[in-house]
Motif scaffolding. Structure first.
Motif, PDB file in Angstrom:
ATOM      1  N   MET A   1      37.851  38.596  21.983  1.00  0.00           N
ATOM      2  CA  MET A   1      38.531  39.011  23.205  1.00  0.00           C
ATOM      3  C   MET A   1      37.876  38.342  24.401  1.00  0.00           C
ATOM      4  O   MET A   1      36.652  38.319  24.517  1.00  0.00           O
ATOM      5  N   GLY A   2      38.701  37.778  25.294  1.00  0.00           N
ATOM      6  CA  GLY A   2      38.181  37.119  26.472  1.00  0.00           C
ATOM      7  C   GLY A   2      38.151  38.054  27.662  1.00  0.00           C
ATOM      8  O   GLY A   2      39.142  38.724  27.965  1.00  0.00           O
ATOM      9  N   ILE A   3      37.005  38.119  28.340  1.00  0.00           N
ATOM     10  CA  ILE A   3      36.841  38.940  29.533  1.00  0.00           C
ATOM     11  C   ILE A   3      36.481  38.023  30.688  1.00  0.00           C
ATOM     12  O   ILE A   3      35.485  37.294  30.623  1.00  0.00           O
ATOM     13  N   HIS A   4      37.300  38.047  31.734  1.00  0.00           N
ATOM     14  CA  HIS A   4      37.097  37.145  32.856  1.00  0.00           C
ATOM     15  C   HIS A   4      37.067  37.937  34.159  1.00  0.00           C
ATOM     16  O   HIS A   4      37.850  38.873  34.346  1.00  0.00           O
ATOM     17  N   ILE A   5      36.168  37.552  35.058  1.00  0.00           N
ATOM     18  CA  ILE A   5      36.055  38.176  36.366  1.00  0.00           C
ATOM     19  C   ILE A   5      36.618  37.227  37.425  1.00  0.00           C
ATOM     20  O   ILE A   5      36.289  36.038  37.434  1.00  0.00           O
ATOM     21  N   PHE A   6      37.472  37.773  38.280  1.00  0.00           N
ATOM     22  CA  PHE A   6      38.038  37.039  39.408  1.00  0.00           C
ATOM     23  C   PHE A   6      37.657  37.764  40.690  1.00  0.00           C
ATOM     24  O   PHE A   6      37.477  38.983  40.697  1.00  0.00           O
ATOM     25  N   GLN A   7      37.564  37.022  41.775  1.00  0.00           N
ATOM     26  CA  GLN A   7      37.236  37.636  43.056  1.00  0.00           C
ATOM     27  C   GLN A   7      38.283  37.271  44.099  1.00  0.00           C
ATOM     28  O   GLN A   7      38.670  36.111  44.213  1.00  0.00           O
ATOM     29  N   GLY A   8      38.738  38.285  44.835  1.00  0.00           N
ATOM     30  CA  GLY A   8      39.726  38.067  45.879  1.00  0.00           C
ATOM     31  C   GLY A   8      41.010  38.819  45.606  1.00  0.00           C
ATOM     32  O   GLY A   8      41.306  39.195  44.472  1.00  0.00           O
ATOM     33  N   HIS A   9      41.818  39.037  46.658  1.00  0.00           N
ATOM     34  CA  HIS A   9      43.042  39.818  46.478  1.00  0.00           C
ATOM     35  C   HIS A   9      44.265  38.967  46.147  1.00  0.00           C
ATOM     36  O   HIS A   9      45.367  39.490  46.029  1.00  0.00           O
ATOM     37  N   GLU A  10      44.057  37.663  45.971  1.00  0.00           N
ATOM     38  CA  GLU A  10      45.144  36.788  45.532  1.00  0.00           C
ATOM     39  C   GLU A  10      44.700  35.985  44.310  1.00  0.00           C
ATOM     40  O   GLU A  10      44.665  34.758  44.322  1.00  0.00           O
ATOM     41  N   PRO A  11      44.340  36.667  43.231  1.00  0.00           N
ATOM     42  CA  PRO A  11      43.830  35.954  42.056  1.00  0.00           C
ATOM     43  C   PRO A  11      44.931  35.142  41.372  1.00  0.00           C
ATOM     44  O   PRO A  11      46.095  35.531  41.369  1.00  0.00           O
ATOM     45  N   SER A  12      44.534  34.025  40.800  1.00  0.00           N
ATOM     46  CA  SER A  12      45.466  33.192  40.032  1.00  0.00           C
ATOM     47  C   SER A  12      45.300  33.553  38.566  1.00  0.00           C
ATOM     48  O   SER A  12      44.377  33.087  37.889  1.00  0.00           O
ATOM     49  N   LEU A  13      46.190  34.407  38.078  1.00  0.00           N
ATOM     50  CA  LEU A  13      46.040  34.985  36.749  1.00  0.00           C
ATOM     51  C   LEU A  13      47.143  34.531  35.804  1.00  0.00           C
ATOM     52  O   LEU A  13      48.291  34.390  36.208  1.00  0.00           O
ATOM     53  N   LYS A  14      46.768  34.348  34.538  1.00  0.00           N
ATOM     54  CA  LYS A  14      47.752  34.173  33.492  1.00  0.00           C
ATOM     55  C   LYS A  14      48.168  35.551  32.986  1.00  0.00           C
ATOM     56  O   LYS A  14      47.467  36.545  33.193  1.00  0.00           O
ATOM     57  N   SER A  15      49.309  35.604  32.333  1.00  0.00           N
ATOM     58  CA  SER A  15      49.736  36.860  31.721  1.00  0.00           C
ATOM     59  C   SER A  15      48.639  37.342  30.779  1.00  0.00           C
ATOM     60  O   SER A  15      48.076  36.560  30.008  1.00  0.00           O
ATOM     61  N   SER A  16      48.310  38.625  30.840  1.00  0.00           N
ATOM     62  CA  SER A  16      47.156  39.125  30.105  1.00  0.00           C
ATOM     63  C   SER A  16      47.449  40.459  29.442  1.00  0.00           C
ATOM     64  O   SER A  16      48.497  41.077  29.652  1.00  0.00           O
ATOM     65  N   TYR A  17      46.492  40.901  28.659  1.00  0.00           N
ATOM     66  CA  TYR A  17      46.590  42.184  27.976  1.00  0.00           C
ATOM     67  C   TYR A  17      46.238  43.323  28.936  1.00  0.00           C
ATOM     68  O   TYR A  17      46.973  44.297  29.068  1.00  0.00           O
ATOM     69  N   ILE A  18      45.107  43.172  29.635  1.00  0.00           N
ATOM     70  CA  ILE A  18      44.640  44.213  30.561  1.00  0.00           C
ATOM     71  C   ILE A  18      44.156  43.560  31.843  1.00  0.00           C
ATOM     72  O   ILE A  18      43.391  42.587  31.804  1.00  0.00           O
ATOM     73  N   ASN A  19      44.572  44.100  32.966  1.00  0.00           N
ATOM     74  CA  ASN A  19      43.999  43.760  34.264  1.00  0.00           C
ATOM     75  C   ASN A  19      43.365  45.019  34.855  1.00  0.00           C
ATOM     76  O   ASN A  19      43.994  46.079  34.875  1.00  0.00           O
ATOM     77  N   VAL A  20      42.135  44.882  35.318  1.00  0.00           N
ATOM     78  CA  VAL A  20      41.440  45.975  35.991  1.00  0.00           C
ATOM     79  C   VAL A  20      41.159  45.527  37.420  1.00  0.00           C
ATOM     80  O   VAL A  20      40.456  44.535  37.628  1.00  0.00           O
ATOM     81  N   VAL A  21      41.721  46.225  38.385  1.00  0.00           N
ATOM     82  CA  VAL A  21      41.559  45.853  39.790  1.00  0.00           C
ATOM     83  C   VAL A  21      40.586  46.825  40.459  1.00  0.00           C
ATOM     84  O   VAL A  21      40.749  48.042  40.353  1.00  0.00           O
ATOM     85  N   ILE A  22      39.597  46.255  41.139  1.00  0.00           N
ATOM     86  CA  ILE A  22      38.512  47.050  41.729  1.00  0.00           C
ATOM     87  C   ILE A  22      38.574  46.988  43.251  1.00  0.00           C
ATOM     88  O   ILE A  22      38.725  45.914  43.835  1.00  0.00           O
ATOM     89  N   ASP A  23      38.452  48.153  43.883  1.00  0.00           N
ATOM     90  CA  ASP A  23      38.220  48.232  45.320  1.00  0.00           C
ATOM     91  C   ASP A  23      37.305  49.419  45.556  1.00  0.00           C
ATOM     92  O   ASP A  23      37.756  50.572  45.595  1.00  0.00           O
ATOM     93  N   VAL A  24      36.015  49.119  45.690  1.00  0.00           N
ATOM     94  CA  VAL A  24      35.012  50.173  45.819  1.00  0.00           C
ATOM     95  C   VAL A  24      35.014  50.774  47.217  1.00  0.00           C
ATOM     96  O   VAL A  24      34.991  51.995  47.398  1.00  0.00           O
ATOM     97  N   ILE A  25      35.028  49.885  48.250  1.00  0.00           N
ATOM     98  CA  ILE A  25      34.970  50.305  49.657  1.00  0.00           C
ATOM     99  C   ILE A  25      36.283  49.946  50.347  1.00  0.00           C
ATOM    100  O   ILE A  25      36.416  48.885  50.905  1.00  0.00           O
TER     101      ILE A  25
END
Length: 231
Positions: A1-25
């Protein structure tokens, strides 16, 4: 399973199984506490105009969010988890608009599962994904999106989640909390010359809670809505 981290609110993503979006503050710390306070669901709006249109169609829904970190005129709630904590939101629906977290989520919907989280619900979210959804022998793709374009707060949380998913302690909970506290985004909350930013919010953003649910985005060509899913 591939796990990739992206940064920013306009990520360039391929279709995936799971996306987890983080906004702590602070967006998804707010959503976490809104559900703890009884919220029934949270619709995501890409702009203030869309938020007000949704409110016009659903007068009983509450508007929540920020622009530039500050309250939006005409909104019922701002982006402060400390303020949300004092509201009785039982069976209420919210409409949320924020600069980073909501925008990043709306740009990350091409996945079988989409979850949102702050640090407060990161461990529960990661363990739910690992124990209920992941197959280590598959080629399923998991993207973790740290929505702040530059902030170490979301990135620390992303690395913490990735470590749990991979079974590695690349970033402990204590390390993540310290990085959140010292991140650039956090500093205005400790600056007495910026009273519009509530220092109490940081306590909410840096504290893990085991409330027994994850926050999943339901999207079927309708307005995306965050829903509470018990684990």
């Amino acid at each position: 399973m591939g796990i990739h981290i992206f940064q920013g609110h306009e990520p360039s993503l391929k279709s995936s199984y799971i996306n987890v979006v983080i906004d702590v503050i602070r967006a998804f710390t707010v959503t976490h506490h809104a559900f703890i306070q009884g919220a029934a669901g949270i619709l995501l709006a890409g702009s203030e105009e869309e938020a007000f249109r949704l409110k016009q169609k659903n007068p009983d829904f509450l508007l929540a969010g920020e622009a530039g970190g500050l309250p939006i005129a005409g909104f019922d709630l701002d982006n402060s988890p400390a303020n949300v904590f004092n509201f009785d939101l039982k069976n209420k629906f919210l409409i949320q608009k924020t600069t980073n977290g909501v925008t990043a989520t709306l740009n990350s919907l091409d996945a079988q599962y989409v979850f949102v989280t702050g640090f407060s619900n990161a461990k529960t979210t990661a363990e739910f994904i690992k124990n209920k959804l992941m197959d280590p022998n598959s080629d399923q793709l998991v993207n973790i999106i740290a929505s702040h374009p530059e902030g170490d707060d979301d990135l620390a949380c992303a690395e913490y989640i990735a470590g749990i998913l991979q079974g590695q302690c690349s970033c402990s909970a204590e390390e993540a909390a310290e990085r959140i506290k010292h991140s650039h985004a956090a500093q205005k909350f400790f600056d007495e010359s910026n009273p519009q930013f509530n220092k109490e919010d940081m306590g909410f953003c840096m504290k893990e809670l085991a409330e027994g649910f994850v926050m999943k985005v339901n999207y079927n060509d309708r307005i995306p809505m965050i829903e509470r899913v018990n684990v």
